[in-house]
Design a protein around this motif. Sequence first.
Motif, PDB file in Angstrom:
ATOM      1  N   ARG A   1       0.946  -1.065  -0.093  1.00 33.93           N
ATOM      2  CA  ARG A   1       0.217  -0.097   0.185  1.00 33.93           C
ATOM      3  C   ARG A   1       0.793   1.101  -0.310  1.00 33.93           C
ATOM      4  N   ARG A   2       2.101   1.130   0.774  1.00 35.05           N
ATOM      5  CA  ARG A   2       2.675   2.179   0.832  1.00 35.05           C
ATOM      6  C   ARG A   2       3.664   3.023  -0.761  1.00 35.05           C
ATOM      7  N   ARG A   3       3.344   1.717  -1.531  1.00 36.34           N
ATOM      8  CA  ARG A   3       4.142   1.926  -2.684  1.00 36.34           C
ATOM      9  C   ARG A   3       3.336   1.840  -4.238  1.00 36.34           C
TER      10      ARG A   3
ATOM     11  N   MET B   1      -5.528  14.922   2.905  1.00 32.54           N
ATOM     12  CA  MET B   1      -5.943  14.115   3.669  1.00 32.54           C
ATOM     13  C   MET B   1      -5.063  13.055   3.028  1.00 32.54           C
ATOM     14  N   ILE B   2      -5.444  12.700   2.044  1.00 32.06           N
ATOM     15  CA  ILE B   2      -5.096  11.134   0.882  1.00 32.06           C
ATOM     16  C   ILE B   2      -3.411  11.470   1.434  1.00 32.06           C
TER      17      ILE B   2
ATOM     18  N   GLU C   1      -1.453  12.520   4.265  1.00 36.12           N
ATOM     19  CA  GLU C   1      -1.039  12.962   5.343  1.00 36.12           C
ATOM     20  C   GLU C   1      -1.468  10.928   6.252  1.00 36.12           C
ATOM     21  N   LEU C   2      -2.976  10.640   4.728  1.00 37.00           N
ATOM     22  CA  LEU C   2      -2.517   8.959   5.472  1.00 37.00           C
ATOM     23  C   LEU C   2      -1.733   8.261   4.339  1.00 37.00           C
ATOM     24  N   HIS C   3      -0.628   8.881   3.498  1.00 37.86           N
ATOM     25  CA  HIS C   3       0.119   8.480   3.047  1.00 37.86           C
ATOM     26  C   HIS C   3       1.907   8.842   3.901  1.00 37.86           C
ATOM     27  N   GLN C   4       1.017   9.119   4.932  1.00 43.33           N
ATOM     28  CA  GLN C   4       2.282   9.521   5.931  1.00 43.33           C
ATOM     29  C   GLN C   4       3.054  10.815   5.679  1.00 43.33           C
ATOM     30  N   LEU C   5       2.684  11.876   4.496  1.00 44.24           N
ATOM     31  CA  LEU C   5       3.207  13.090   4.475  1.00 44.24           C
ATOM     32  C   LEU C   5       3.165  13.512   5.522  1.00 44.24           C
ATOM     33  N   SER C   6       4.040  15.025   6.167  1.00 44.11           N
ATOM     34  CA  SER C   6       3.236  15.727   7.002  1.00 44.11           C
ATOM     35  C   SER C   6       2.079  16.548   6.884  1.00 44.11           C
TER      36      SER C   6
ATOM     37  N   ALA D   1      -5.383  12.177  -6.653  1.00 48.61           N
ATOM     38  CA  ALA D   1      -5.134  11.315  -5.506  1.00 48.61           C
ATOM     39  C   ALA D   1      -4.114  10.552  -5.154  1.00 48.61           C
ATOM     40  N   THR D   2      -4.447   9.254  -6.509  1.00 55.31           N
ATOM     41  CA  THR D   2      -3.785   8.090  -6.401  1.00 55.31           C
ATOM     42  C   THR D   2      -2.326   8.476  -6.518  1.00 55.31           C
TER      43      THR D   2
ATOM     44  N   ASN E   1       3.446   9.799  -5.072  1.00 61.15           N
ATOM     45  CA  ASN E   1       4.814   8.872  -6.064  1.00 61.15           C
ATOM     46  C   ASN E   1       4.076   7.701  -6.315  1.00 61.15           C
TER      47      ASN E   1
END
Lengths: 325, 276
Positions: free
Chosen positions: A77-79, A101-102, A104-109, A149-150, A154
Amino acid sequence: MAACPIEATGLVKRYGEKVALGGIDLSVPAGTVTAVLGPNGAGKTTAVRILTTLSEPDEGSATVAGFDVMKDPTEVRRRIGLAAQDATVDPLLTGFENLVMIGELHQLSRKEAKVRAGELLEEFSLADAGGRVSGGYSGGMRRRLDLAATLVANPEVLFLDEPTTGLDPRARNELWAVLDTLLDHGTTILLTTQYLEEADRLANDIVVVDHGQIIAQGDARSLKRQVGGDNIGVTVTQVERLGEAAQVLGRVTGTAVVEDPSTRSAVAPTEAGVSGLADVARALGEAGIGVEDLSLRQPTLDEVFLTLTGSPANDETPTDEDGAR
Amino acid sequence: MNETTQQVGPHKSRGALHDVWVIARRGLIHMKRQPEALSDATIQPLMFVLLFAYVFGGAIQIPDGNYREFLMGGIIAQTLVFSAFGVAMSLANDRKNSAVDRFRSLPIANGAVLGGHAVANVLKQVLPITIMSLAGLVVGWRIRGGFVDAVHAYVLMIAFAFAIIWIGVLLGSLVETPEGVTGIAFAALFPLTFVASTFVPVESMPGPLQVVARWNPTSSLSDALRILFDNPTGIPSQSTAFPTQHPVLYTWMWVIGLVVVVAPISIRVYKRSISK
């Protein structure tokens, strides 16, 4: 990155009695686009759901971006990026809020996510609409937002499930242009579609599926050769001269002509493409036959299926793709 | 593509609490943008306070005090029980909009989606509780007990708001559509909140209904808040049923029971409902 970021072997998925996937192998080399082409209910969405960790296969295995979809779903999922069949943007959030939101849920600040959201809105021509709630967007805008969003994180691998279904031709063309830039970017992409034209336009490789099985595979040209290439269709103004027109058509193409008096038209396969069309136009003009319509067209998905399987696409209940949700 | 925020490889996890908070924030934006949800949280509780205080209140006798003081515990309890409905709606809408799939394709912590809904619901209750408390003060309600008991009352409200979520999760997972949620919620939640000491003393009901009402957690929450605020409870001194004898304890038992017993079941049912 692995040589083949998408690699699947023997995927089987059953929903009760129904076999959605009957053992599918897929292999998508890095930086290429593979289109999975098939009618509703063929198993396209099921395959995408398994590869994106939303669903577990009953048999078989798959790795995406080098990780096993069942053993390491989070790493997968991270990739990846997934644009599901119905654009899954949040209708109550603005375009900007959706992307943040997407992100941040991809763990960006939060700060990174905001910068990225701004870039993507710009890139997908949504900068002006970014502050409005996405529920008010047109279908094409919603798809573009979904696609944006996808791409927030990157991803190495992108999954696009019927990216243009339900769009009008103009929105579809716009979306194709956007997809072109993605392909230039070198992302590995698996897309599903019901349109041969779309697969032809976007993909390096086409996998044709029906009833959960792969029934043909190859690039667009080899597939078309299998189904007999393009057709030239002539519609005459006067039905009395249809026979004459058919003769002219057959003489130029050198292939068998099918006449249909009810639509005043005649169709013949050709391998000469546009130049064949020009020849037919000239010959018809010389014979003085009034022509209402003259066209070169690719075989439709229906014709591909007819040729490959001997049965038309959608011969069964028109279910929402395998009822997976 | 712009390179400014590109980085090599995926981003490191920021932890479950970060993910929960991002999803909770979305829930709060939803409340803000949905007029009906916002009115459920603001105008509706206000209306109930005014309606019962000024319209019905005069006709209802409370043996041990003033009706308007009796009313507040009940009305707050009713609002909290009804919040389960909002949670169920959120989940059903998520499924309808395929938001569930979007979240599941993202690298987020296990349970972050439900956690986000839970946190959002608790925060959403802060607004109606505040509005009702202020409206109560206007119509003549007072906190007559001690400071510690008052704090206890508000803690109990928050704890109950968290516990009742799991009923909402269960409902939202079992019922397929938002419309279905509405139907079932009204069929279930209206009797649950009205066959109780919410608005009238249980003693005024027919015998069999009294038994149901006494053991109904909406009653015990209402009574617990009344006792902690030292407001009239309408409970006759000869009543011996456990919930009426110990409403605070009985309500906490429900809170713990919902979290320990119902929550795991709800989570399992929820997971099954999204992973087909």
